[in-house]
Scaffold this motif. Structure first.
Motif, PDB file in Angstrom:
ATOM      1  N   GLY A 120      -5.257  27.803 -19.581  1.00  0.00           N
ATOM      2  CA  GLY A 120      -6.138  28.558 -20.287  1.00  0.00           C
ATOM      3  C   GLY A 120      -5.285  29.843 -20.468  1.00  0.00           C
ATOM      4  N   ASP A 121      -3.809  30.056 -20.304  1.00  0.00           N
ATOM      5  CA  ASP A 121      -3.098  31.258 -20.515  1.00  0.00           C
ATOM      6  C   ASP A 121      -2.468  31.091 -21.454  1.00  0.00           C
ATOM      7  N   SER A 122      -2.487  31.401 -22.722  1.00  0.00           N
ATOM      8  CA  SER A 122      -1.803  31.182 -24.064  1.00  0.00           C
ATOM      9  C   SER A 122      -0.279  31.804 -24.079  1.00  0.00           C
ATOM     10  N   GLY A 123      -0.105  32.708 -23.006  1.00  0.00           N
ATOM     11  CA  GLY A 123       1.051  33.540 -23.151  1.00  0.00           C
ATOM     12  C   GLY A 123       2.414  32.695 -23.198  1.00  0.00           C
ATOM     13  N   PRO A 124       3.169  33.188 -24.221  1.00  0.00           N
ATOM     14  CA  PRO A 124       4.316  32.544 -24.686  1.00  0.00           C
ATOM     15  C   PRO A 124       5.749  32.796 -23.904  1.00  0.00           C
ATOM     16  N   GLN A 125       5.527  33.662 -22.701  1.00  0.00           N
ATOM     17  CA  GLN A 125       6.658  34.028 -22.083  1.00  0.00           C
ATOM     18  C   GLN A 125       7.026  33.042 -20.930  1.00  0.00           C
ATOM     19  N   TRP A 126       8.284  32.676 -20.791  1.00  0.00           N
ATOM     20  CA  TRP A 126       8.528  31.459 -19.548  1.00  0.00           C
ATOM     21  C   TRP A 126       8.400  32.388 -18.403  1.00  0.00           C
ATOM     22  N   ASN A 127       8.736  33.738 -18.157  1.00  0.00           N
ATOM     23  CA  ASN A 127       8.758  34.108 -16.955  1.00  0.00           C
ATOM     24  C   ASN A 127       7.260  34.635 -16.451  1.00  0.00           C
ATOM     25  N   HIS A 128       6.244  34.333 -17.078  1.00  0.00           N
ATOM     26  CA  HIS A 128       4.770  34.448 -16.633  1.00  0.00           C
ATOM     27  C   HIS A 128       4.392  33.132 -16.091  1.00  0.00           C
ATOM     28  N   TYR A 129       5.153  31.972 -16.114  1.00  0.00           N
ATOM     29  CA  TYR A 129       4.842  30.773 -15.811  1.00  0.00           C
ATOM     30  C   TYR A 129       3.652  30.121 -16.263  1.00  0.00           C
ATOM     31  N   SER A 130       3.528  30.249 -17.429  1.00  0.00           N
ATOM     32  CA  SER A 130       2.442  29.556 -18.353  1.00  0.00           C
ATOM     33  C   SER A 130       2.847  28.735 -19.417  1.00  0.00           C
ATOM     34  N   CYS A 131       4.255  28.329 -19.107  1.00  0.00           N
ATOM     35  CA  CYS A 131       4.909  27.290 -20.156  1.00  0.00           C
ATOM     36  C   CYS A 131       5.402  26.251 -19.226  1.00  0.00           C
ATOM     37  N   THR A 132       5.212  24.773 -19.778  1.00  0.00           N
ATOM     38  CA  THR A 132       5.662  23.679 -19.148  1.00  0.00           C
ATOM     39  C   THR A 132       7.025  23.440 -19.715  1.00  0.00           C
ATOM     40  N   SER A 133       7.835  22.645 -19.124  1.00  0.00           N
ATOM     41  CA  SER A 133       9.179  22.437 -19.374  1.00  0.00           C
ATOM     42  C   SER A 133       9.662  20.994 -18.795  1.00  0.00           C
ATOM     43  N   THR A 134      10.187  20.046 -19.837  1.00  0.00           N
ATOM     44  CA  THR A 134      10.777  18.752 -19.084  1.00  0.00           C
ATOM     45  C   THR A 134      12.313  19.250 -18.906  1.00  0.00           C
ATOM     46  N   ASN A 135      12.852  18.262 -18.201  1.00  0.00           N
ATOM     47  CA  ASN A 135      14.297  18.560 -17.851  1.00  0.00           C
ATOM     48  C   ASN A 135      14.844  18.344 -19.289  1.00  0.00           C
ATOM     49  N   TYR A 136      16.078  18.408 -19.397  1.00  0.00           N
ATOM     50  CA  TYR A 136      16.963  18.217 -20.472  1.00  0.00           C
ATOM     51  C   TYR A 136      17.112  16.735 -20.606  1.00  0.00           C
ATOM     52  N   GLN A 137      16.538  16.028 -21.543  1.00  0.00           N
ATOM     53  CA  GLN A 137      16.620  14.703 -21.494  1.00  0.00           C
ATOM     54  C   GLN A 137      16.226  14.013 -23.032  1.00  0.00           C
ATOM     55  N   VAL A 138      16.403  12.804 -23.141  1.00  0.00           N
ATOM     56  CA  VAL A 138      16.006  12.352 -24.191  1.00  0.00           C
ATOM     57  C   VAL A 138      14.643  11.599 -24.224  1.00  0.00           C
ATOM     58  N   GLU A 139      13.822  11.478 -25.188  1.00  0.00           N
ATOM     59  CA  GLU A 139      12.632  10.699 -25.306  1.00  0.00           C
ATOM     60  C   GLU A 139      11.631  11.372 -24.312  1.00  0.00           C
ATOM     61  N   ARG A 140      11.501  12.791 -24.345  1.00  0.00           N
ATOM     62  CA  ARG A 140      10.595  13.320 -23.521  1.00  0.00           C
ATOM     63  C   ARG A 140       9.208  13.418 -24.030  1.00  0.00           C
ATOM     64  N   TYR A 185      11.162  20.504 -15.366  1.00  0.00           N
ATOM     65  CA  TYR A 185      12.335  21.349 -14.997  1.00  0.00           C
ATOM     66  C   TYR A 185      12.271  21.942 -13.678  1.00  0.00           C
ATOM     67  N   PRO A 186      13.704  21.974 -12.911  1.00  0.00           N
ATOM     68  CA  PRO A 186      13.407  22.182 -11.240  1.00  0.00           C
ATOM     69  C   PRO A 186      12.605  23.396 -11.124  1.00  0.00           C
ATOM     70  N   ASN A 187      11.734  23.318 -10.289  1.00  0.00           N
ATOM     71  CA  ASN A 187      10.836  24.354  -9.656  1.00  0.00           C
ATOM     72  C   ASN A 187      10.006  25.219 -10.722  1.00  0.00           C
ATOM     73  N   GLU A 188       9.915  24.924 -11.852  1.00  0.00           N
ATOM     74  CA  GLU A 188       9.097  25.542 -12.772  1.00  0.00           C
ATOM     75  C   GLU A 188       8.633  24.653 -14.033  1.00  0.00           C
ATOM     76  N   GLY A 189       7.746  25.079 -14.779  1.00  0.00           N
ATOM     77  CA  GLY A 189       7.669  24.314 -16.115  1.00  0.00           C
ATOM     78  C   GLY A 189       6.599  23.168 -15.474  1.00  0.00           C
ATOM     79  N   GLN A 190       5.839  23.554 -14.773  1.00  0.00           N
ATOM     80  CA  GLN A 190       4.879  22.369 -14.529  1.00  0.00           C
ATOM     81  C   GLN A 190       3.872  22.002 -15.424  1.00  0.00           C
ATOM     82  N   ALA A 191       3.483  20.727 -15.524  1.00  0.00           N
ATOM     83  CA  ALA A 191       3.025  20.167 -16.840  1.00  0.00           C
ATOM     84  C   ALA A 191       1.360  20.772 -16.992  1.00  0.00           C
ATOM     85  N   ASP A 192       0.725  21.169 -15.808  1.00  0.00           N
ATOM     86  CA  ASP A 192      -0.642  21.758 -15.848  1.00  0.00           C
ATOM     87  C   ASP A 192      -0.436  23.120 -16.407  1.00  0.00           C
TER      88      ASP A 192
END
Length: 188
Positions: A48-68, A36-43
């Motif tokens: 080691g941060d299990s926080g489920p909040q997107w704004n804490h930069y602790s979650c990954t995200s692919t783009n909106y796509q099929v077969e991700r 996802y642009p500028n956020e959601g890096q795979a690593d």
């Protein structure tokens, strides 16, 4: 079936291939089908941060796509006993029909490896634990093959297991090559 989803509160004591409770994912590297642009890096899923909040930069995200997909590469082959995965708390519906695959092949980006489990969001908890019963592999993929274009998002992936104890060595004798694996002999 290989994989069995269990509560994150269940102990690993007493089932085959129990390994240490060291999170081996922290020693691996992660990539994903897109970012996802500028956020959601795979690593972010192995930081080691299990926080489920997107704004804490602790979650990954692919783009909106099929077969991700998202893939963890471990430093060597491991026998995987359990995988804990933490979902994002505010986009839980993105986490459905996700296959967890374990193996040593990178064919189809690792998405052709054997399946440990298929997991979905569990409304009772953000973190789910899946038993993989000692499946062996260097690559662990989370794969969503549906045609619905939503991102794959993971907030933390923890992998418990041990290095594969199989020792390969050869002895050449009269044209046959016996290969000893775990004290069993195979003629090659």
């Amino acid at each position: 079936p290989w994989g069995q989803v269990i509560s994150s509160a269940v102990s690993s004591v007493g089932f085959p291939h129990t390994a240490s409770r060291i999170n081996v994912a922290l020693s691996g590297t992660a990539i994903q089908s897109s970012t996802y642009p500028n956020e959601g890096q795979a690593d972010y899923a192995i930081d080691g941060d299990s926080g489920p909040q997107w704004n804490h930069y602790s979650c990954t995200s692919t783009n909106y796509q099929v077969e991700r997909w998202w893939r963890l590469e471990l430093p060597s082959v491991y026998r995987v006993s359990e995988i804990e995965v933490t979902n994002r708390f505010d986009r839980r519906h993105y986490f459905s029909d996700v296959e967890i695959l374990i193996g040593n092949s990178l064919a189809n980006n690792g998405n052709d490896n054997p399946r440990c489990a298929i997991i979905n969001d569990d409304p009772r908890c953000l973190t789910q634990t899946v038993r993989c019963w000692g499946m062996e592999g260097r690559f662990i993929n989370f794969y969503r093959s549906s045609d619905v274009t939503v991102p794959l998002q993971l907030c933390e992936v923890k992998v418990y297991g041990g290095r594969n104890p199989v020792h390969h060595y050869m002895i050449i004798k009269r044209g046959w090559v016996p290969i000893y694996i775990d004290q069993k002999i195979f003629m090659h």
